[in-house]
Design an enzyme around this catalytic site. Structure first.
Site, PDB file in Angstrom:
ATOM      1  N   SER A  12      41.823  47.592  37.682  1.00 24.29           N
ATOM      2  CA  SER A  12      43.172  47.152  37.354  1.00 24.29           C
ATOM      3  C   SER A  12      43.157  45.700  36.889  1.00 24.29           C
ATOM      4  O   SER A  12      42.380  44.890  37.415  1.00 24.29           O
ATOM      5  CB  SER A  12      44.079  47.278  38.574  1.00 24.29           C
ATOM      6  N   TYR A  16      46.566  44.694  46.924  1.00 21.54           N
ATOM      7  CA  TYR A  16      45.976  45.564  45.899  1.00 21.54           C
ATOM      8  C   TYR A  16      45.062  44.765  44.979  1.00 21.54           C
ATOM      9  O   TYR A  16      43.933  45.168  44.694  1.00 21.54           O
ATOM     10  CB  TYR A  16      47.103  46.218  45.117  1.00 21.54           C
TER      11      TYR A  16
END
Length: 401
Positions: A201, A214
């Site tokens: 990501s 995250y």
């Protein structure tokens, strides 16, 4: 200039300064203009490239090659398993629930070559059992591809408001789970001189607000991936990272690991993408956060501030891209291309985002992130109170003066 200085005129130094500034500006402009034009050209190329996607490459034949994919209940893993099966690969797809909707959909749409395995990647025993099952089916063959797709995204609020269990849970699934699977299957990958594809990501490279847990886990994964890529060069194993934009990856499913509050170790890889646009999911997460916060923090931030964050994430999830094909095409290219890319920007805008992050001043990059993601309008309650006190003090001071 020497003559002007020698004349002892009062305007001499000023004139010299103006002349010097003019020459400097002229030289800088002549030097910088090509660089500026080149940067603009690179930005356009990045945008076009990231938006165009990567189609199936004219690489080695897919038939007979085996690929192991984690997190196939929903999202990228589910879509990639179906597509790779249609290309003729032998797909080993892991799911959390063999009786769930995702597993049933794979059985219906895929060929008999597909092997479904129930695996929670945070459980070493299940990973080892999956390795034994895969070896039994492969026989003497090696494993051509490993797609580390399973992950979780638990993102509700500022880092100070995030539970420590969220930080540990994200690291356990997104980093330690991926490392465990990779280390377990590396002997098979080295045997076949195959490929490793990690779904990461942009949140692992850039500081997206409210995604500290995250993003930290994906940052660890990115560094692990880059290190692995260098170390596996002598073995002939190629390693790629896929960086998706925001996608709808399906309704989250219950996590069966020791972190039961986490939702679904299926694909949740998009940086700002929320795990679900389901209202009940967000309300559940919101209520859990409110119940776990110390009263002092609740007073400092305010329930309205926390509620706005929840609403912004939910809105972002609802507007995410439902078309997963750019990510699936990137996975196929990374597995089958003779020369796979080191990094794939899967989705519109990711190339431009990385261009701004890499080449523009930090102030511009930060402003871009703030405009792009979680556009908060409320300040924490304590700051609002301080601001009000300052205004009152200013009024009182003005009256005294």
């Amino acid at each position: 200039m020497k003559k002007i200085l020698a004349s002892h005129l009062s305007a001499g130094p000023t004139l010299v300064a103006w002349l010097g500034a003019t020459v400097l500006v002229e030289r800088l402009w002549a030097f910088c203009l090509p660089a500026v034009l080149l940067l603009v050209l690179l930005a356009v190329v990045c945008c076009v490239r990231s938006g165009s996607g990567t189609g199936p490459p004219p690489g080695p034949p897919a038939e007979g090659k085996a690929v192991f994919i984690t997190g196939c209940d929903t999202g990228f893993g589910n879509a990639a398993a179906k597509h790779l099966d249609s290309l003729g690969l032998d797909v080993f797809a892991t799911v959390l629930d063999l009786t769930g909707d995702g597993a049933r959909a794979l059985r219906r749409s895929c060929s008999s070559r597909l092997t479904l395995l129930q695996v929670d990647i945070t459980q070493p025993q299940q990973v080892q059992q999956a390795l034994l099952d895969t070896k039994a089916k492969l026989g003497l063959r090696g494993l051509w591809g490993l797609v580390n797709n399973a992950g979780v995204c638990v993102n509700l609020g500022d880092a100070e408001l995030s539970l420590m269990s969220n930080f540990r849970g994200c690291m356990e699934v997104n980093f330690f789970g991926t490392v465990s699977v990779t280390k377990s299957f590396l002997p098979l990958l080295r045997q076949a001189k195959g490929r490793i594809v990690n779904i990461s990501s942009p949140a692992g490279d850039q500081p997206f607000p409210c995604l500290a847990a995250y993003g930290a886990s994906k940052a660890a994964l990115n560094l692990f991936t880059e290190t692995l890529r260098h170390e596996l060069v002598p073995w002939g194993v190629k390693v790629s990272t896929i960086l998706p934009s925001s996608y709808k990856t399906g309704k989250p499913r219950p996590q069966t690991s020791t972190w039961p509050h986490l939702q679904g170790a299926a694909s949740k890889a998009a940086p700002p993408a929320a795990p679900s646009s389901n209202n009940a999911y967000w309300e559940q997460q919101h209520q859990q956060l409110l119940q776990s916060l110390p009263p002092a923090l609740m007073e400092e931030y305010g329930e309205d501030y926390i509620a706005e964050t929840k609403d912004l994430f939910q809105s972002f999830a609802e507007h995410a891209n439902p078309d997963l094909s750019p990510v699936v095409n990137a996975i196929v290219h990374a597995l089958l291309s003779p020369q796979p890319q080191l990094r794939y920007f899967a989705g519109p805008g990711i190339g431009l985002m990385y261009f701004i992050h890499s080449y523009c001043p930090l102030s511009i990059s930060n402003r871009f992130l703030q405009k792009l993601f979680v556009k908060k309008t409320l300040m924490p309650r304590a700051l609002r109170k301080q601001s009000g006190l300052e205004k009152n003090n200013t009024k009182n001071n003005n009256k005294i003066i």
